[in-house]
Every structure is written in structure tokens, then in C-alpha cells.
Enzyme design. Structure first.
Site, PDB file in Angstrom:
ATOM      1  CB  SER A 141      -0.967  -0.054   1.201  1.00 30.93           C
ATOM      2  OG  SER A 141      -1.965   0.915   1.089  1.00 30.93           O
ATOM      3  CG  ASP A 168       8.510   4.188 -11.331  1.00 30.30           C
ATOM      4  OD1 ASP A 168       9.163   3.120 -11.268  1.00 30.30           O
ATOM      5  OD2 ASP A 168       7.294   4.217 -11.602  1.00 30.30           O
ATOM      6  CE  LYS A 204      -5.352  -2.295   0.540  1.00 35.24           C
ATOM      7  NZ  LYS A 204      -5.493  -0.852   0.228  1.00 35.24           N
TER       8      LYS A 204
END
Length: 414
Positions: A312, A323, A337
Site C-alpha cells: 500500500s 521510478d 495493493k
């Protein structure tokens, strides 16, 4: 930027009753029980991520359930739960007042129980472990992420809601609870019975230390949960480590089940300079984002430790750092999740947790049920709480080796 959307327990949306009734003819009278049902229906109608409502006509659902007699509050709760069950979404659920209060405490204080963060596996429908909390009875007993809880004190968990299962595992310090556990790592293993003694579970989210065993002084930060004070404690910890001469950092998100989305965003902003942290997508497909500024704590090399219990909000932070090429990820694939829930408070002190959006990493990866793959995959058998960040911790040792060469870390993260 999209209006801030928060995960479970992040924000309570106080619903104004007068705004709800504008479409109902004044001449039509409803009982207090019917009003509670209708308010629950409307919250889902306006906010739920899946605009097909699991391929149901939501207006017909309203008409069907409002016909129930609803003689008392328990009957109303049961009907609301039956209505929500039609969505086939374990994250969208009714929280009775005591459950609602417990969820709030879980992100801001402490509780007594066995120390498990749990989830309903959407495929098997079994109660599944997201992660044991650090230093908890569950961790000491060797319960791991992805393990399934089959029984609690002999009660089949398939007959329980997620919150009912959590409530059965909480309890008075010193009392015993028995769990029937199926391994998530070895499907062929026979279920085992684990007897646990409930204890006080500290939700102190941050642990810091300075490692001087390598050529560089490495600041170690373990974040156990994204609670309300996590960002402040991270900032204070990094400042202390900077004063102690830290030249690089290891951020440990292993077995961190998430918590408050806003805490994850705030912590990402401490490390990322003018970058997108996460995209959110609502049911209309509208794309919003949370972005960082240029006010970072440090630009020292950073490695993030992740595993199957990283979930999460932890995945939002890890995905943002990966990224944006700010950090290398070391460890095992994360939990997966990628859905966001909001809490809506109802007038009687109960609440609804509703899936309102999904998120994507800055490179537009949807990680729900897929997880995030680390840059350096390092498998590791379960270790005890006391073995974290020691020679027995292979993932930590790998991170230390990578950080011995600043050029290597920067090259891999670029």
C-alpha cells in the site's frame, strides 16, 4: 493536482445530513434506520471506484434493501453489510463504532493484540497476512506475509469479515489466542496451529541507527507503519543522522503494511526533488497526482529494502523512489495493493471504508495484485526482530555492499 485522496484511516469525511436528503421528497418520511441505510448507499453511489458496482443496477439495489423492516440498529448494520457484499470488494465495508474507533487508534496510538496486519485475498477469499508488526507476538511466532489465517480460536475465518477477524485477534494483554495458519511460501505445507499471547503493540513507526562498519557511515531508518506522526519522526531521524555524519542511507520498508497515504507522500517529498510521487485514478478515469517540491532533507545515496510485506503506502513510496531513479530497491517483490480507500463517518459513530481510486507509480505502472520488483532481488528466509540489520540479514548486507561505492549506487539509480 487532484484533490487529496487518502487511504484507509487517513481522512474521515464528515457527511452533512442535509446535503444527502435534497433529492428525497419532503413528504416521504424515513425512519432513522432507513436514513442510515440510504446514507450508506449514497456514499457508495457517489464514491465507489467501479462505476458498474460489480455489474449491478445500484438504484435497484437501493429499492431492494430499503424494503427491509430494519427494526433496530443491528438489523440495519446487517442489511448494509449484505448490500456492500454485492460489490465483492473486501476493502469496501461497514465499520461498527468499535471497529471504526479501533481503526483510528491503529494509525495514531497503540493497541493490544498479536500484531498482524491482515487482508482478504481477493482470489482465495481467505484472511491473508500483509505483515506482522515489528516486535509483535505474531512476528516472534514466525508468521509471515502471505500466510493465510484459517481459524481463530477454532472459528473458521471464512465465516468472518475482515474487521471481525481483526477484533478476535485483539484483546487484553496476557490473554491467549490460537491461530490456524497456512504457509504462503509453501502451498504443500500442512496448516499449523500457533498459540500466541496478546501483548501491547507499540505503533512507534520509526527506528534509526548509524552503521559505521563500512567505509561510509550509513544511516539506517526502519519505517514500520505510515501513521500520523511518521513523517515528523523520519525528518527528525534523518536530521540526527546527518549531524552524526551519515553519508548514505538505507530505508527499510520490509513488512510495512502501509497506513496513511498522505504520510507516504510527505516522506517521499523529503527525498525527491521536483518529481511526481504517485498518480491517482478515479472511476471516471480522471488522472491526478501528488508531486514533490525542491525542499529535500538530503541528496545522499539511498537504498530501499522491500519484501512481500511491503504494501500500500509503502509501495507508493518505494515506487516513487524507484521510478524517479532516486533509490535502488533491494529485496523481494512487494505485496501488490494498489487500491485507495477513504473513510466516511456515519452519524451514529460507525463508518464506511470505500474503495475510491487506484494509484499508479510515476511511470504509470498499476501494481495492484502485481507488486513492485526490486532492482536487486535478494531472497531471504524469515529472520527474527533482533536479527534485522545484522550479519544475519542478507538483504541489509547487500544494501551495505552497494553503498560502499557511491558511484555504483548513483550509476544504478540513474
Amino acid at each position: 493536482m487532484l484533490k487529496k485522496v487518502f487511504s484507509i484511516a487517513l481522512l474521515v469525511f464528515f457527511w452533512v445530513a442535509s446535503s444527502f436528503w435534497y433529492f428525497i421528497p419532503e413528504a416521504q418520511a424515513f425512519t432513522e434506520e432507513q436514513k442510515l441505510l440510504l446514507q450508506s448507499w449514497r456514499i457508495v453511489n457517489q464514491s465507489y471506484l467501479d462505476e458498474t458496482f460489480n455489474h449491478q443496477n445500484w438504484w435497484k439495489v437501493r429499492e431492494q434493501f430499503i424494503k427491509n423492516p430494519l427494526r433496530d440498529r443491528e438489523e440495519t448494520y446487517a442489511v448494509i453489510e449484505e448490500m456492500l457484499a454485492g460489490l465483492d470488494d473486501p476493502f469496501t465495508r461497514l465499520l461498527r463504532p468499535e471497529q471504526y474507533h479501533s481503526l483510528q487508534v491503529n494509525t495514531s496510538g497503540e493497541l493490544s493484540g498479536v500484531g498482524l496486519q491482515i487482508n482478504v485475498n481477493p482470489e482465495t477469499k481467505l484472511i491473508e497476512v500483509i505483515s506482522p508488526l515489528a516486535g509483535s507476538p505474531a512476528e516472534a511466532a514466525g508468521i509471515e506475509p502471505k500466510d493465510s489465517i484459517l481459524e481463530i480460536d477454532g472459528v473458521d475465518t471464512q465465516t468472518l469479515t475482515l474487521d471481525e477477524a481483526a477484533a478476535r485477534m485483539r484483546g487484553t494483554v496476557g490473554t491467549k489466542v490460537s491461530l490456524r495458519v497456512q504457509s504462503g511460501r509453501d502451498e504443500n505445507a500442512q496448516p499449523r496451529t500457533v498459540s500466541l499471547i496478546r501483548d501491547r503493540i507499540s505503533l512507534n513507526p520509526v527506528v534509526t541507527a548509524l552503521d559505521t562498519t563500512t567505509n561510509n557511515k550509513v544511516g539506517y531508518i526502519r519505517l514500520n507503519q505510515f501513521s500520523a506522526n511518521a513523517a515528523d519522526e523520519i525528518a527528525q531521524g534523518v536530521n540526527r543522522l546527518e549531524q552524526q555524519g551519515a553519508e548514505a542511507y538505507i530505508l527499510d520498508l520490509r513488512n510495512n503494511p502501509g497506513g496513511l497515504l498522505q504520510a507516504g507522500v510527505e516522506i517521499a517529498r523529503m527525498w525527491l526533488d521536483s518529481s511526481t510521487i504517485v498518480y491517482t485514478v478515479n472511476r471516471q478515469g480522471a488522472l491526478g497526482s501528488f508531486d514533490s517540491t525542491d525542499d529535500i532533507l538530503t541528496d545522499d545515496p539511498l537504498i530501499v529494502l522491500v519484501n512481500q510485506g511491503t504494501a500500500s503506502a509503502s509501495e507508493i513510496l518505494a515506487g516513487a523512489l524507484q521510478d524517479n531513479h532516486r533509490a535502488l530497491l533491494v529485496g523481494e517483490k512487494t505485496f501488490g495493493k494498489g487500491l485507495i480507500q477513504s473513510l466516511f463517518e456515519l452519524p451514529d459513530g460507525s463508518g464506511l471504508a470505500v474503495t475510491v481510486a487506484k494509484y499508479e507509480t510515476p511511470s504509470h505502472k498499476d501494481i495492484n495484485k502485481l507488486g513492485i520488483m526490486p532492482d536487486n532481488v535478494v531472497a531471504q528466509q524469515a529472520i527474527t526482530y533482533s536479527q534485522i540489520a545484522t550479519e544475519a540479514d542478507q538483504q541489509y548486507q547487500t544494501a551495505l555492499k552497494l553503498l560502499t561505492s557511491q558511484e555504483n549506487v548513483v550509476a544504478n539509480a540513474a
